[in-house]
Design a protein around this motif. Structure first.
Motif, PDB file in Angstrom:
ATOM      1  N   THR A 113      -8.354 -13.056   2.795  1.00  0.00           N
ATOM      2  CA  THR A 113      -6.907 -13.268   2.779  1.00  0.00           C
ATOM      3  C   THR A 113      -6.270 -12.982   4.131  1.00  0.00           C
ATOM      4  N   ASP A 114      -6.917 -12.168   4.971  1.00  0.00           N
ATOM      5  CA  ASP A 114      -6.402 -11.933   6.329  1.00  0.00           C
ATOM      6  C   ASP A 114      -6.621 -13.149   7.224  1.00  0.00           C
ATOM      7  N   ILE A 115      -7.607 -13.959   6.917  1.00  0.00           N
ATOM      8  CA  ILE A 115      -7.792 -15.220   7.639  1.00  0.00           C
ATOM      9  C   ILE A 115      -6.791 -16.256   7.125  1.00  0.00           C
ATOM     10  N   ILE A 116      -6.578 -16.275   5.825  1.00  0.00           N
ATOM     11  CA  ILE A 116      -5.652 -17.257   5.245  1.00  0.00           C
ATOM     12  C   ILE A 116      -4.237 -17.005   5.767  1.00  0.00           C
ATOM     13  N   ILE A 117      -3.794 -15.742   5.754  1.00  0.00           N
ATOM     14  CA  ILE A 117      -2.503 -15.395   6.347  1.00  0.00           C
ATOM     15  C   ILE A 117      -2.588 -13.958   6.877  1.00  0.00           C
ATOM     16  N   PRO A 118      -2.635 -13.811   8.194  1.00  0.00           N
ATOM     17  CA  PRO A 118      -2.745 -12.475   8.796  1.00  0.00           C
ATOM     18  C   PRO A 118      -1.560 -11.572   8.443  1.00  0.00           C
ATOM     19  N   THR A 119      -1.852 -10.299   8.360  1.00  0.00           N
ATOM     20  CA  THR A 119      -0.875  -9.286   7.970  1.00  0.00           C
ATOM     21  C   THR A 119       0.406  -9.341   8.790  1.00  0.00           C
ATOM     22  N   GLU A 120       0.280  -9.566  10.098  1.00  0.00           N
ATOM     23  CA  GLU A 120       1.470  -9.502  10.948  1.00  0.00           C
ATOM     24  C   GLU A 120       2.528 -10.558  10.606  1.00  0.00           C
ATOM     25  N   TYR A 121       2.153 -11.603   9.876  1.00  0.00           N
ATOM     26  CA  TYR A 121       3.116 -12.656   9.535  1.00  0.00           C
ATOM     27  C   TYR A 121       3.757 -12.449   8.167  1.00  0.00           C
ATOM     28  N   LEU A 122       3.315 -11.432   7.441  1.00  0.00           N
ATOM     29  CA  LEU A 122       3.872 -11.184   6.110  1.00  0.00           C
ATOM     30  C   LEU A 122       5.317 -10.704   6.162  1.00  0.00           C
ATOM     31  N   ALA A 123       5.772 -10.250   7.310  1.00  0.00           N
ATOM     32  CA  ALA A 123       7.152  -9.775   7.447  1.00  0.00           C
ATOM     33  C   ALA A 123       8.137 -10.930   7.651  1.00  0.00           C
ATOM     34  N   GLY A 129     -17.283 -22.167   1.406  1.00  0.00           N
ATOM     35  CA  GLY A 129     -18.501 -21.604   0.858  1.00  0.00           C
ATOM     36  C   GLY A 129     -18.226 -20.592  -0.241  1.00  0.00           C
ATOM     37  N   LYS A 130     -18.966 -19.510  -0.191  1.00  0.00           N
ATOM     38  CA  LYS A 130     -18.852 -18.495  -1.241  1.00  0.00           C
ATOM     39  C   LYS A 130     -17.787 -17.458  -0.899  1.00  0.00           C
ATOM     40  N   ASN A 131     -17.264 -16.833  -1.950  1.00  0.00           N
ATOM     41  CA  ASN A 131     -16.364 -15.688  -1.835  1.00  0.00           C
ATOM     42  C   ASN A 131     -15.044 -16.024  -1.143  1.00  0.00           C
ATOM     43  N   PHE A 132     -14.515 -17.209  -1.377  1.00  0.00           N
ATOM     44  CA  PHE A 132     -13.246 -17.611  -0.783  1.00  0.00           C
ATOM     45  C   PHE A 132     -12.127 -16.732  -1.353  1.00  0.00           C
ATOM     46  N   GLY A 133     -11.267 -16.230  -0.469  1.00  0.00           N
ATOM     47  CA  GLY A 133     -10.130 -15.426  -0.895  1.00  0.00           C
ATOM     48  C   GLY A 133     -10.438 -13.957  -1.084  1.00  0.00           C
ATOM     49  N   CYS A 134     -11.557 -13.488  -0.539  1.00  0.00           N
ATOM     50  CA  CYS A 134     -11.889 -12.074  -0.649  1.00  0.00           C
ATOM     51  C   CYS A 134     -10.889 -11.254   0.178  1.00  0.00           C
ATOM     52  N   TYR A 175     -15.149 -17.780  -5.728  1.00  0.00           N
ATOM     53  CA  TYR A 175     -13.864 -17.208  -5.330  1.00  0.00           C
ATOM     54  C   TYR A 175     -13.835 -15.721  -5.663  1.00  0.00           C
ATOM     55  N   ALA A 176     -13.102 -14.975  -4.859  1.00  0.00           N
ATOM     56  CA  ALA A 176     -12.778 -13.609  -5.253  1.00  0.00           C
ATOM     57  C   ALA A 176     -11.900 -13.720  -6.498  1.00  0.00           C
ATOM     58  N   ARG A 177     -12.177 -12.897  -7.488  1.00  0.00           N
ATOM     59  CA  ARG A 177     -11.493 -13.032  -8.789  1.00  0.00           C
ATOM     60  C   ARG A 177      -9.977 -12.863  -8.683  1.00  0.00           C
ATOM     61  N   ILE A 178      -9.488 -11.898  -7.913  1.00  0.00           N
ATOM     62  CA  ILE A 178      -8.038 -11.704  -7.818  1.00  0.00           C
ATOM     63  C   ILE A 178      -7.398 -12.895  -7.123  1.00  0.00           C
ATOM     64  N   PHE A 179      -8.060 -13.464  -6.133  1.00  0.00           N
ATOM     65  CA  PHE A 179      -7.536 -14.653  -5.468  1.00  0.00           C
ATOM     66  C   PHE A 179      -7.505 -15.823  -6.452  1.00  0.00           C
ATOM     67  N   PHE A 180      -8.540 -15.952  -7.263  1.00  0.00           N
ATOM     68  CA  PHE A 180      -8.582 -17.027  -8.245  1.00  0.00           C
ATOM     69  C   PHE A 180      -7.362 -16.944  -9.161  1.00  0.00           C
ATOM     70  N   ARG A 181      -7.101 -15.767  -9.691  1.00  0.00           N
ATOM     71  CA  ARG A 181      -5.967 -15.640 -10.631  1.00  0.00           C
ATOM     72  C   ARG A 181      -4.627 -15.780  -9.913  1.00  0.00           C
ATOM     73  N   ASN A 182      -4.503 -15.226  -8.717  1.00  0.00           N
ATOM     74  CA  ASN A 182      -3.263 -15.411  -7.954  1.00  0.00           C
ATOM     75  C   ASN A 182      -3.026 -16.895  -7.676  1.00  0.00           C
ATOM     76  N   SER A 183      -4.086 -17.636  -7.415  1.00  0.00           N
ATOM     77  CA  SER A 183      -3.947 -19.073  -7.149  1.00  0.00           C
ATOM     78  C   SER A 183      -3.457 -19.807  -8.382  1.00  0.00           C
ATOM     79  N   ILE A 184      -4.061 -19.544  -9.520  1.00  0.00           N
ATOM     80  CA  ILE A 184      -3.620 -20.172 -10.771  1.00  0.00           C
ATOM     81  C   ILE A 184      -2.156 -19.817 -11.018  1.00  0.00           C
ATOM     82  N   ASN A 185      -1.819 -18.527 -10.885  1.00  0.00           N
ATOM     83  CA  ASN A 185      -0.443 -18.078 -11.135  1.00  0.00           C
ATOM     84  C   ASN A 185       0.567 -18.742 -10.200  1.00  0.00           C
ATOM     85  N   ASN A 186       0.100 -19.193  -9.034  1.00  0.00           N
ATOM     86  CA  ASN A 186       0.983 -19.876  -8.087  1.00  0.00           C
ATOM     87  C   ASN A 186       0.843 -21.395  -8.130  1.00  0.00           C
TER      88      ASN A 186
END
Length: 166
Positions: A20-30, A62-67, A91-102
């Motif tokens: 998730t830090d590759i998908i959106i780095p922490t510094e941009y969350l603000a 590949g494997k473990n997307f969204g870890c 997929y990382a399980r929490i990312f999988f569910r967050n994706s569905i929820n979004n």
């Protein structure tokens, strides 16, 4: 998105363990909104990628997307970039569910990553298969309750629809 819907998209290839830090780095969350953040999507890995992705494109990974962390902004960024779906080995399980929820469609397939190259086109028939250069790769259907959430655009909109609010 219906279980039998078919769509075609251009492929962007990413590797294993895209966190998730590759998908959106922490510094941009603000930044004030996901729309403001989306231009920085995948910037640690490929700074130009967010600007190159077009509506309807498909990410193949590949494997473990969204870890990594459980931040909801990660699938929100991918959806804001108007990616049609992400196809990954796992997929990382929490990312999988967050994706569905979004309302972001995720497809698991362990074979397409070895066959596809960036810029290729894939045709996906929901709940059935992925087609690429004459080859067919089977996929399984998501449960209908999850498809209802994706079709509605996310969990909040699905519940509003179910309760007659929209």
């Amino acid at each position: 998105m219906k279980q039998t819907e078919t769509f075609t998209g251009r492929v962007w290839v990413l590797g294993d363990d895209i966190d998730t830090d590759i998908i959106i780095p922490t510094e941009y969350l603000a930044l004030p909104s996901v729309e403001d953040m989306k231009q920085y999507g995948f910037s640690p890995l490929r700074p130009e990628l967010a600007a190159q992705i077009q509506e309807g494109d498909i990410i193949v990974a590949g494997k473990n997307f969204g870890c990594g962390s459980s931040r909801e902004q990660a699938p929100e960024i991918i959806k804001a970039l108007k990616v049609k779906c992400v196809i990954a080995k796992s997929y990382a399980r929490i990312f999988f569910r967050n994706s569905i929820n979004n309302g972001l469609l995720l497809i698991e397939n362990s074979e397409i990553q070895d066959a596809v190259q960036e810029g290729d086109t894939l045709t996906v028939t929901m709940g059935e298969s992925i087609e690429h250069k004459g080859a067919t790769y089977p996929i399984t259907s998501l449960p209908q309750n999850l498809m209802d959430i994706i079709e509605a655009g996310g969990l909040v909109r699905a519940m509003q629809k179910k309760n007659g609010i929209i």
